[in-house]
Scaffold this motif. Sequence first.
Motif, mmCIF file in Angstrom:
data_model
loop_
_atom_site.group_PDB
_atom_site.id
_atom_site.type_symbol
_atom_site.label_atom_id
_atom_site.label_comp_id
_atom_site.label_asym_id
_atom_site.label_seq_id
_atom_site.Cartn_x
_atom_site.Cartn_y
_atom_site.Cartn_z
ATOM 1 N N TRP A 92 0.806 -1.217 0.000
ATOM 2 C CA TRP A 92 0.000 0.000 0.000
ATOM 3 C C TRP A 92 0.841 1.270 0.000
ATOM 4 O O TRP A 92 0.412 2.305 -0.511
ATOM 5 C CB TRP A 92 -0.952 0.000 1.193
ATOM 6 C CG TRP A 92 -0.271 0.080 2.534
ATOM 7 C CD1 TRP A 92 0.173 -0.965 3.287
ATOM 8 C CD2 TRP A 92 0.053 1.267 3.250
ATOM 9 N NE1 TRP A 92 0.741 -0.515 4.445
ATOM 10 C CE2 TRP A 92 0.692 0.864 4.459
ATOM 11 C CE3 TRP A 92 -0.117 2.631 3.011
ATOM 12 C CZ2 TRP A 92 1.150 1.775 5.399
ATOM 13 C CZ3 TRP A 92 0.332 3.546 3.953
ATOM 14 C CH2 TRP A 92 0.959 3.112 5.142
ATOM 15 N N ARG A 93 2.055 1.197 0.560
ATOM 16 C CA ARG A 93 2.887 2.388 0.645
ATOM 17 C C ARG A 93 3.302 2.928 -0.729
ATOM 18 O O ARG A 93 3.552 4.119 -0.885
ATOM 19 C CB ARG A 93 4.139 2.111 1.486
ATOM 20 C CG ARG A 93 3.871 1.896 2.968
ATOM 21 C CD ARG A 93 5.161 1.596 3.710
ATOM 22 N NE ARG A 93 4.936 1.396 5.131
ATOM 23 C CZ ARG A 93 4.565 0.236 5.670
ATOM 24 N NH1 ARG A 93 4.400 -0.824 4.889
ATOM 25 N NH2 ARG A 93 4.370 0.137 6.965
ATOM 26 N N SER A 94 3.398 2.041 -1.704
ATOM 27 C CA SER A 94 3.921 2.459 -3.005
ATOM 28 C C SER A 94 2.894 2.408 -4.129
ATOM 29 O O SER A 94 3.112 3.022 -5.180
ATOM 30 C CB SER A 94 5.108 1.566 -3.393
ATOM 31 O OG SER A 94 4.709 0.208 -3.480
ATOM 32 N N CYS A 95 1.785 1.727 -3.931
ATOM 33 C CA CYS A 95 0.864 1.455 -5.041
ATOM 34 C C CYS A 95 0.362 2.720 -5.728
ATOM 35 O O CYS A 95 0.483 2.873 -6.942
ATOM 36 C CB CYS A 95 -0.317 0.622 -4.541
ATOM 37 S SG CYS A 95 -1.535 0.263 -5.825
ATOM 38 N N ALA A 96 -0.217 3.634 -4.972
ATOM 39 C CA ALA A 96 -0.824 4.821 -5.581
ATOM 40 C C ALA A 96 0.214 5.667 -6.311
ATOM 41 O O ALA A 96 -0.024 6.143 -7.429
ATOM 42 C CB ALA A 96 -1.542 5.654 -4.514
ATOM 43 N N ILE A 97 1.381 5.846 -5.676
ATOM 44 C CA ILE A 97 2.444 6.631 -6.308
ATOM 45 C C ILE A 97 2.945 5.936 -7.569
ATOM 46 O O ILE A 97 3.201 6.587 -8.599
ATOM 47 C CB ILE A 97 3.601 6.857 -5.323
ATOM 48 C CG1 ILE A 97 3.120 7.667 -4.126
ATOM 49 C CG2 ILE A 97 4.764 7.563 -6.014
ATOM 50 C CD1 ILE A 97 2.611 9.045 -4.461
ATOM 51 N N ASP A 98 3.096 4.607 -7.511
ATOM 52 C CA ASP A 98 3.569 3.870 -8.684
ATOM 53 C C ASP A 98 2.611 4.029 -9.858
ATOM 54 O O ASP A 98 3.038 4.232 -11.008
ATOM 55 C CB ASP A 98 3.733 2.387 -8.344
ATOM 56 C CG ASP A 98 4.920 2.133 -7.424
ATOM 57 O OD1 ASP A 98 5.753 3.042 -7.266
ATOM 58 O OD2 ASP A 98 4.998 1.029 -6.853
ATOM 59 N N ILE A 99 1.325 3.934 -9.600
ATOM 60 C CA ILE A 99 0.334 4.092 -10.670
ATOM 61 C C ILE A 99 0.405 5.506 -11.243
ATOM 62 O O ILE A 99 0.364 5.701 -12.467
ATOM 63 C CB ILE A 99 -1.084 3.775 -10.156
ATOM 64 C CG1 ILE A 99 -1.216 2.275 -9.883
ATOM 65 C CG2 ILE A 99 -2.150 4.232 -11.153
ATOM 66 C CD1 ILE A 99 -2.529 1.878 -9.232
ATOM 67 N N ALA A 100 0.529 6.493 -10.374
ATOM 68 C CA ALA A 100 0.628 7.876 -10.849
ATOM 69 C C ALA A 100 1.873 8.085 -11.708
ATOM 70 O O ALA A 100 1.821 8.765 -12.736
ATOM 71 C CB ALA A 100 0.636 8.839 -9.657
ATOM 72 N N ALA A 104 -5.499 3.938 -17.616
ATOM 73 C CA ALA A 104 -4.554 3.179 -18.436
ATOM 74 C C ALA A 104 -3.356 2.716 -17.612
ATOM 75 O O ALA A 104 -2.872 1.589 -17.765
ATOM 76 C CB ALA A 104 -4.094 4.039 -19.618
ATOM 77 N N ALA A 105 -2.882 3.584 -16.705
ATOM 78 C CA ALA A 105 -1.750 3.218 -15.853
ATOM 79 C C ALA A 105 -2.124 2.098 -14.887
ATOM 80 O O ALA A 105 -1.316 1.203 -14.616
ATOM 81 C CB ALA A 105 -1.266 4.445 -15.081
ATOM 82 N N ALA A 106 -3.350 2.145 -14.353
ATOM 83 C CA ALA A 106 -3.809 1.071 -13.464
ATOM 84 C C ALA A 106 -3.856 -0.253 -14.221
ATOM 85 O O ALA A 106 -3.513 -1.314 -13.671
ATOM 86 C CB ALA A 106 -5.181 1.426 -12.891
ATOM 87 N N TRP A 107 -4.284 -0.206 -15.471
ATOM 88 C CA TRP A 107 -4.309 -1.410 -16.303
ATOM 89 C C TRP A 107 -2.892 -1.940 -16.514
ATOM 90 O O TRP A 107 -2.641 -3.144 -16.392
ATOM 91 C CB TRP A 107 -4.972 -1.088 -17.640
ATOM 92 C CG TRP A 107 -5.049 -2.233 -18.589
ATOM 93 C CD1 TRP A 107 -6.012 -3.200 -18.623
ATOM 94 C CD2 TRP A 107 -4.130 -2.530 -19.646
ATOM 95 N NE1 TRP A 107 -5.746 -4.095 -19.635
ATOM 96 C CE2 TRP A 107 -4.595 -3.703 -20.285
ATOM 97 C CE3 TRP A 107 -2.968 -1.924 -20.129
ATOM 98 C CZ2 TRP A 107 -3.933 -4.277 -21.365
ATOM 99 C CZ3 TRP A 107 -2.305 -2.491 -21.194
ATOM 100 C CH2 TRP A 107 -2.787 -3.655 -21.807
ATOM 101 N N VAL A 108 -1.954 -1.056 -16.814
ATOM 102 C CA VAL A 108 -0.561 -1.454 -17.021
ATOM 103 C C VAL A 108 0.035 -2.010 -15.734
ATOM 104 O O VAL A 108 0.663 -3.070 -15.726
ATOM 105 C CB VAL A 108 0.265 -0.255 -17.523
ATOM 106 C CG1 VAL A 108 1.757 -0.570 -17.477
ATOM 107 C CG2 VAL A 108 -0.148 0.134 -18.939
#
Length: 213
Positions: free
Chosen positions: A127-135, A171-175
């Motif tokens: 959870w610490r990295s997920c949102a930032i990684d998608i962005a 699109a980023a979430a899909w990738v």
Amino acid sequence: MNTDQWVDLLAADAAPVRRRAVSRRLLLAVAIGLPLSFAWMLLEYGVRRDLIQAMFWPMFWVRLLFGAAIALAGFVVVQRLARPGVRVRGAWLGLAAPVVVIWVLALLALLAAPAEERAALVWGQTWRSCAIDIAVVSLPTFAALLWALKGLAPTRPALAGAAAGALAGGAAAWVYAFHCPELAAPYIAVWYLAGIALPVVAGALIGARWLRW
């Protein structure tokens, strides 16, 4: 020179716009940005090692469809906002529908799970990295879409920028789903949605200035 003469001068070399020029320009931006996003995911994070096995799990496809549905709805909205006088109307529902569906699935998963396991379903392991990684993964597509919109005529620049962010974020979430090990619906409903929300907010803020006539 009076106003009528000035208008006639401006219109002297006017040529008809190609059919579906807006959609073509936006699709070109996606065609440029999405492969770059995928390449960044491969180089920085890599595809999950058990990808073939994961393809047999229903939630893997739910997660892919979640990102794809938001990206598709974002495209419909942004190509309407890119043209003056075109109403978005029910296209907003296309953005809301996948969010509502994943929230319902998350609620059902939480209700079915024992109380002591519910927190793990929400927080997962990454959870610490997920949102930032998608962005971060969304950036190439996001930048390409803002470039495309700059050459069009959005009359609501903040909304157009936000819709571009939704398209890029979906699109980023899909990738990113090809890398991410998390499959719980509550996790997706919180952290994937947060990752998509970041470019939406950025798009609204940047679009309000960058896309202004």
